[in-house]
Design an enzyme around this catalytic site. Structure first.
Site, PDB file in Angstrom:
ATOM      1  N   GLU A 185      94.834  57.354  34.921  1.00 54.83           N
ATOM      2  CA  GLU A 185      94.893  56.133  35.745  1.00 54.83           C
ATOM      3  C   GLU A 185      96.209  56.044  36.519  1.00 54.83           C
ATOM      4  O   GLU A 185      96.585  54.970  37.000  1.00 54.83           O
ATOM      5  CB  GLU A 185      94.674  54.861  34.909  1.00 54.83           C
ATOM      6  CG  GLU A 185      93.364  54.866  34.119  1.00 54.83           C
ATOM      7  CD  GLU A 185      93.093  53.558  33.384  1.00 54.83           C
ATOM      8  OE1 GLU A 185      93.296  52.484  33.970  1.00 54.83           O
ATOM      9  OE2 GLU A 185      92.634  53.623  32.219  1.00 54.83           O
TER      10      GLU A 185
ATOM     11  N   LYS B  15      88.838  45.383  33.130  1.00 55.97           N
ATOM     12  CA  LYS B  15      87.978  44.226  33.446  1.00 55.97           C
ATOM     13  C   LYS B  15      88.068  43.823  34.915  1.00 55.97           C
ATOM     14  O   LYS B  15      87.279  43.009  35.376  1.00 55.97           O
ATOM     15  CB  LYS B  15      88.394  43.016  32.592  1.00 55.97           C
ATOM     16  CG  LYS B  15      88.101  43.163  31.114  1.00 55.97           C
ATOM     17  CD  LYS B  15      88.406  41.867  30.366  1.00 55.97           C
ATOM     18  CE  LYS B  15      88.230  42.017  28.871  1.00 55.97           C
ATOM     19  NZ  LYS B  15      89.488  41.759  28.141  1.00 55.97           N
TER      20      LYS B  15
ATOM     21  N   HIS C  60      96.296  38.981  22.446  1.00 55.29           N
ATOM     22  CA  HIS C  60      95.157  38.604  21.612  1.00 55.29           C
ATOM     23  C   HIS C  60      95.483  38.810  20.140  1.00 55.29           C
ATOM     24  O   HIS C  60      96.132  39.782  19.778  1.00 55.29           O
ATOM     25  CB  HIS C  60      93.935  39.484  21.935  1.00 55.29           C
ATOM     26  CG  HIS C  60      93.186  39.049  23.156  1.00 55.29           C
ATOM     27  ND1 HIS C  60      92.410  39.903  23.900  1.00 55.29           N
ATOM     28  CD2 HIS C  60      93.087  37.840  23.761  1.00 55.29           C
ATOM     29  CE1 HIS C  60      91.865  39.246  24.896  1.00 55.29           C
ATOM     30  NE2 HIS C  60      92.269  37.991  24.854  1.00 55.29           N
ATOM     31  N   TYR C  61      95.011  37.881  19.325  1.00 53.80           N
ATOM     32  CA  TYR C  61      94.989  38.116  17.888  1.00 53.80           C
ATOM     33  C   TYR C  61      93.637  37.569  17.391  1.00 53.80           C
ATOM     34  O   TYR C  61      93.396  36.379  17.559  1.00 53.80           O
ATOM     35  CB  TYR C  61      96.131  37.414  17.165  1.00 53.80           C
ATOM     36  CG  TYR C  61      96.308  37.955  15.758  1.00 53.80           C
ATOM     37  CD1 TYR C  61      96.734  39.266  15.548  1.00 53.80           C
ATOM     38  CD2 TYR C  61      96.032  37.170  14.647  1.00 53.80           C
ATOM     39  CE1 TYR C  61      96.894  39.770  14.267  1.00 53.80           C
ATOM     40  CE2 TYR C  61      96.205  37.676  13.362  1.00 53.80           C
ATOM     41  CZ  TYR C  61      96.638  38.969  13.177  1.00 53.80           C
ATOM     42  OH  TYR C  61      96.798  39.484  11.920  1.00 53.80           O
TER      43      TYR C  61
ATOM     44  N   PRO D 228      93.305  41.591  18.465  1.00 49.64           N
ATOM     45  CA  PRO D 228      92.920  42.377  19.637  1.00 49.64           C
ATOM     46  C   PRO D 228      91.838  43.389  19.269  1.00 49.64           C
ATOM     47  O   PRO D 228      91.544  43.570  18.086  1.00 49.64           O
ATOM     48  CB  PRO D 228      94.228  43.109  19.966  1.00 49.64           C
ATOM     49  CG  PRO D 228      94.896  43.298  18.641  1.00 49.64           C
ATOM     50  CD  PRO D 228      94.497  42.119  17.785  1.00 49.64           C
TER      51      PRO D 228
ATOM     52  N   TYR E 107      94.869  48.177  18.576  1.00 46.46           N
ATOM     53  CA  TYR E 107      96.113  47.844  17.877  1.00 46.46           C
ATOM     54  C   TYR E 107      97.281  48.711  18.340  1.00 46.46           C
ATOM     55  O   TYR E 107      97.853  49.459  17.561  1.00 46.46           O
ATOM     56  CB  TYR E 107      95.891  47.941  16.364  1.00 46.46           C
ATOM     57  CG  TYR E 107      94.962  46.854  15.874  1.00 46.46           C
ATOM     58  CD1 TYR E 107      95.443  45.576  15.601  1.00 46.46           C
ATOM     59  CD2 TYR E 107      93.594  47.094  15.721  1.00 46.46           C
ATOM     60  CE1 TYR E 107      94.594  44.570  15.180  1.00 46.46           C
ATOM     61  CE2 TYR E 107      92.739  46.089  15.296  1.00 46.46           C
ATOM     62  CZ  TYR E 107      93.240  44.833  15.033  1.00 46.46           C
ATOM     63  OH  TYR E 107      92.394  43.834  14.616  1.00 46.46           O
ATOM     64  N   HIS E 108      97.585  48.590  19.611  1.00 50.16           N
ATOM     65  CA  HIS E 108      98.813  49.138  20.186  1.00 50.16           C
ATOM     66  C   HIS E 108      99.267  48.011  21.105  1.00 50.16           C
ATOM     67  O   HIS E 108      98.502  47.591  21.984  1.00 50.16           O
ATOM     68  CB  HIS E 108      98.527  50.431  20.973  1.00 50.16           C
ATOM     69  CG  HIS E 108      99.739  50.976  21.649  1.00 50.16           C
ATOM     70  ND1 HIS E 108     100.383  52.101  21.217  1.00 50.16           N
ATOM     71  CD2 HIS E 108     100.440  50.521  22.732  1.00 50.16           C
ATOM     72  CE1 HIS E 108     101.432  52.338  21.996  1.00 50.16           C
ATOM     73  NE2 HIS E 108     101.483  51.386  22.927  1.00 50.16           N
TER      74      HIS E 108
ATOM     75  N   HIS F 120      99.984  45.277  23.580  1.00 50.42           N
ATOM     76  CA  HIS F 120      99.741  45.149  25.021  1.00 50.42           C
ATOM     77  C   HIS F 120      99.611  43.674  25.384  1.00 50.42           C
ATOM     78  O   HIS F 120      99.283  42.840  24.540  1.00 50.42           O
ATOM     79  CB  HIS F 120      98.473  45.922  25.416  1.00 50.42           C
ATOM     80  CG  HIS F 120      97.264  45.484  24.677  1.00 50.42           C
ATOM     81  ND1 HIS F 120      96.896  46.010  23.461  1.00 50.42           N
ATOM     82  CD2 HIS F 120      96.325  44.543  24.956  1.00 50.42           C
ATOM     83  CE1 HIS F 120      95.788  45.431  23.030  1.00 50.42           C
ATOM     84  NE2 HIS F 120      95.425  44.527  23.919  1.00 50.42           N
TER      85      HIS F 120
ATOM     86  N   HIS G   8      98.159  40.802  28.325  1.00 51.36           N
ATOM     87  CA  HIS G   8      97.205  40.541  29.409  1.00 51.36           C
ATOM     88  C   HIS G   8      97.892  39.665  30.463  1.00 51.36           C
ATOM     89  O   HIS G   8      98.524  38.667  30.111  1.00 51.36           O
ATOM     90  CB  HIS G   8      95.983  39.801  28.873  1.00 51.36           C
ATOM     91  CG  HIS G   8      95.272  40.512  27.749  1.00 51.36           C
ATOM     92  ND1 HIS G   8      94.025  41.059  27.899  1.00 51.36           N
ATOM     93  CD2 HIS G   8      95.627  40.772  26.470  1.00 51.36           C
ATOM     94  CE1 HIS G   8      93.642  41.617  26.751  1.00 51.36           C
ATOM     95  NE2 HIS G   8      94.602  41.452  25.864  1.00 51.36           N
TER      96      HIS G   8
HETATM   97  P1  M7G Z   1      92.331  43.652  23.590  1.00 51.03           P
HETATM   98  O1  M7G Z   1      92.973  42.328  23.434  1.00 51.03           O
HETATM   99  O2  M7G Z   1      92.749  44.722  22.610  1.00 51.03           O
HETATM  100  O3  M7G Z   1      90.784  43.619  23.531  1.00 51.03           O
HETATM  101  O4  M7G Z   1      92.667  44.115  25.067  1.00 51.03           O
HETATM  102  P2  M7G Z   1      89.657  42.757  24.261  1.00 51.03           P
HETATM  103  O5  M7G Z   1      90.301  41.908  25.290  1.00 51.03           O
HETATM  104  O6  M7G Z   1      88.746  43.825  24.840  1.00 51.03           O
HETATM  105  O7  M7G Z   1      89.018  42.006  23.168  1.00 51.03           O
HETATM  106  C1  M7G Z   1      92.464  45.408  25.522  1.00 51.03           C
HETATM  107  C2  M7G Z   1      92.388  45.350  27.018  1.00 51.03           C
HETATM  108  O8  M7G Z   1      92.392  46.671  27.501  1.00 51.03           O
HETATM  109  C3  M7G Z   1      91.107  44.699  27.518  1.00 51.03           C
HETATM  110  O9  M7G Z   1      91.422  43.690  28.447  1.00 51.03           O
HETATM  111  C4  M7G Z   1      90.322  45.857  28.123  1.00 51.03           C
HETATM  112  O10 M7G Z   1      89.547  45.463  29.240  1.00 51.03           O
HETATM  113  C5  M7G Z   1      91.417  46.817  28.516  1.00 51.03           C
HETATM  114  N1  M7G Z   1      90.999  48.216  28.523  1.00 51.03           N
HETATM  115  C6  M7G Z   1      90.223  48.836  27.595  1.00 51.03           C
HETATM  116  N2  M7G Z   1      90.095  50.137  27.905  1.00 51.03           N
HETATM  117  C7  M7G Z   1      89.323  51.103  27.119  1.00 51.03           C
HETATM  118  C8  M7G Z   1      90.799  50.382  29.054  1.00 51.03           C
HETATM  119  C9  M7G Z   1      91.034  51.555  29.835  1.00 51.03           C
HETATM  120  O11 M7G Z   1      90.607  52.680  29.546  1.00 51.03           O
HETATM  121  N3  M7G Z   1      91.842  51.380  30.939  1.00 51.03           N
HETATM  122  C10 M7G Z   1      92.350  50.150  31.292  1.00 51.03           C
HETATM  123  N4  M7G Z   1      93.067  50.079  32.402  1.00 51.03           N
HETATM  124  N5  M7G Z   1      92.131  49.030  30.561  1.00 51.03           N
HETATM  125  C11 M7G Z   1      91.366  49.156  29.440  1.00 51.03           C
END
Ligand code: M7G
Length: 310
Positions: free
Chosen positions: A148, A170, A232-233, A235, A238-239, A241, A243
Site C-alpha cells: 500500500e 473502509k 477500539h477496545y 479491536p 492487536y497491533h 493503531h 482511527h
Molecule cells: P480494528 O479496530 O482492529 O478493527 O481496526 P475493526 O474496526 O475492523 O473492528 C482495524 C482497521 O484496519 C479497520 O478500520 C480496517 O478497516 C482496517 N484494515 C483492515 N485491513 C485488513 C486493512 C488493510 O489491509 N489495509 C488497510 N489500509 N486497512 C485495513
C-alpha cells in the site's frame, strides 16, 4: 493474494448472505471464488456534491422514472451517472476468508462485557496473545514490506515513536465526507489500550498531534476539529493503531459506538490523571456472541455452561 482480476471476481458463487443493512446500504455475502471461502462486502458510496456553479443534476442522475405524484409531491426512482472517479459502490473482498472473519461479519446478538483487571489477566490477555502472527500479516506488510506504499500519506520510521498514516480499507478514497484513515504504529509492544501507561504519554501525544496536523494539511477541506481520532477496545487486530475519521462520517456501523470506540484525547487525559489508569480500570465494551473472546468470557463467568471455542 495477488491483485484479483475481473474474471476471477465474477466467478464468485454465493452461499450465504451474512448481513444486509438497510440503513448502511451494505450487504455482506459469503461465497466461493475458485473453491476458496470468500467474503464480499458491497456498499453504496455517499453522494459527492460539488456545490456552486459547477453543480449539474445531469452529472449526478442519468434517468428518472415517476413512481407517484400528489399535490406538490412527486417521488421517483433514478439511475446514477457513475465512473471510477465518482463510483456508486465500494467492494471489499476477503479471500481466503477465515472462520473468524465469517463469524465477525455474520449477523449476531451482542453482549455487554464488564472487564475487570482480573478478567483481563485471566482470560483476555491470554486470548490477545494468540491473536498475533498471521492474523496481522497485513499490518507487517504495510510496516515492513512496502504494501500500500503508493497510498501512504506519512511515515515516520522511528521504531519507538514512529507510525504510518494511510487510507483505511473502509474508505473509498474519494468521498471526503467518509474520509477514514488509519495510523499504524511501528512499535510492536502495544497490543491494546490495556498496555498503555505513563511511559507512553509522550508517544501518544506526538501521535495525536502529528496525525491531526498531517491529515488537515493533506486534506485542506478539513479542519482539526472535524476529525474524530479514536481507538477500539476490543479491536479486531492487536497491533496498536488509531482511527482518523471525518466527524461527518455517517456509516461506521458499531465502530464509533460507546462500548467500542475510545477517543485518543480521552486515553491521554485518563493516563495523565492516573498513570496506570488502563491497568486499574474495569473496562466495559460490547462483543458479538460469535466472537471467540465472548465464548471464553462466558465460560469464565458461567463455568457450568462452558462452551467449546472452535
Ligand atoms: P480494528 O479496530 O482492529 O478493527 O481496526 P475493526 O474496526 O475492523 O473492528 C482495524 C482497521 O484496519 C479497520 O478500520 C480496517 O478497516 C482496517 N484494515 C483492515 N485491513 C485488513 C486493512 C488493510 O489491509 N489495509 C488497510 N489500509 N486497512 C485495513
Amino acid at each position: 493474494m495477488t491483485e484479483p482480476d475481473i474474471e476471477l471476481l465474477n466467478s464468485f458463487v454465493l452461499s450465504e448472505c451474512l448481513q444486509n443493512s438497510v440503513s448502511e446500504k451494505r450487504v455482506i455475502l459469503l461465497g466461493k471464488i475458485l473453491d476458496q471461502k470468500t467474503i464480499l462486502i458491497l456498499e453504496k458510496t455517499p453522494f459527492q456534491i460539488n456545490g456552486g456553479a459547477h453543480f449539474s443534476i445531469e452529472k449526478l442522475i442519468s434517468a428518472w422514472k415517476l413512481l407517484e405524484q400528489n399535490d406538490i409531491y412527486s417521488w421517483h426512482v433514478a439511475t446514477l451517472l457513475q465512473s471510477f472517479e465518482n463510483p456508486a459502490a465500494k467492494a471489499t473482498i476477503i479471500v481466503p476468508a477465515t472462520e473468524a472473519h465469517i463469524r465477525k461479519y455474520r449477523t449476531q446478538k451482542f453482549r455487554y462485557v464488564t472487564e475487570t483487571p482480573a478478567l483481563y489477566d485471566n482470560v483476555v490477555k491470554p486470548y490477545i496473545d494468540t491473536q498475533k502472527g498471521d492474523r496481522i500479516q497485513w499490518v507487517y506488510n504495510i510496516l515492513f514490506h512496502g504494501k500500500e506504499a503508493e497510498s501512504v500519506i506519512y511515515h515516520d520510521k522511528d521504531p519507538e515513536s514512529g507510525f504510518v498514516l494511510l487510507p483505511d480499507m473502509k474508505w473509498d478514497k474519494v468521498s471526503m465526507d467518509a474520509l477514514y484513515l488509519i495510523a499504524i504504529v511501528n512499535r510492536m509492544d502495544v497490543a491494546s489500550v490495556r498496555d498503555l501507561n505513563e511511559s507512553h504519554l509522550a508517544f501518544l501525544k506526538n501521535l495525536n498531534e502529528v496525525v491531526k496536523t498531517v491529515t488537515v494539511s493533506k486534506f485542506p477541506d478539513l479542519e482539526r476539529d472535524q476529525l474524530r481520532v479514536f481507538i477500539h477496545y476490543q479491536p479486531s487486530y492487536y497491533h496498536f493503531h488509531v482511527h482518523i475519521v471525518n466527524i461527518q462520517h455517517p456509516g461506521l456501523g458499531s465502530g464509533i459506538n460507546a462500548g467500542k470506540a475510545i477517543l485518543l484525547d480521552d486515553v491521554i487525559g485518563n493516563i495523565e490523571l492516573v498513570l496506570d489508569y488502563y491497568q486499574r480500570r474495569t473496562l466495559s465494551y460490547v462483543l458479538g456472541e460469535n466472537h471467540d473472546l465472548w465464548k471464553l468470557i462466558e465460560a469464565e463467568q458461567k463455568p457450568g455452561e462452558h462452551k467449546k471455542v472452535e
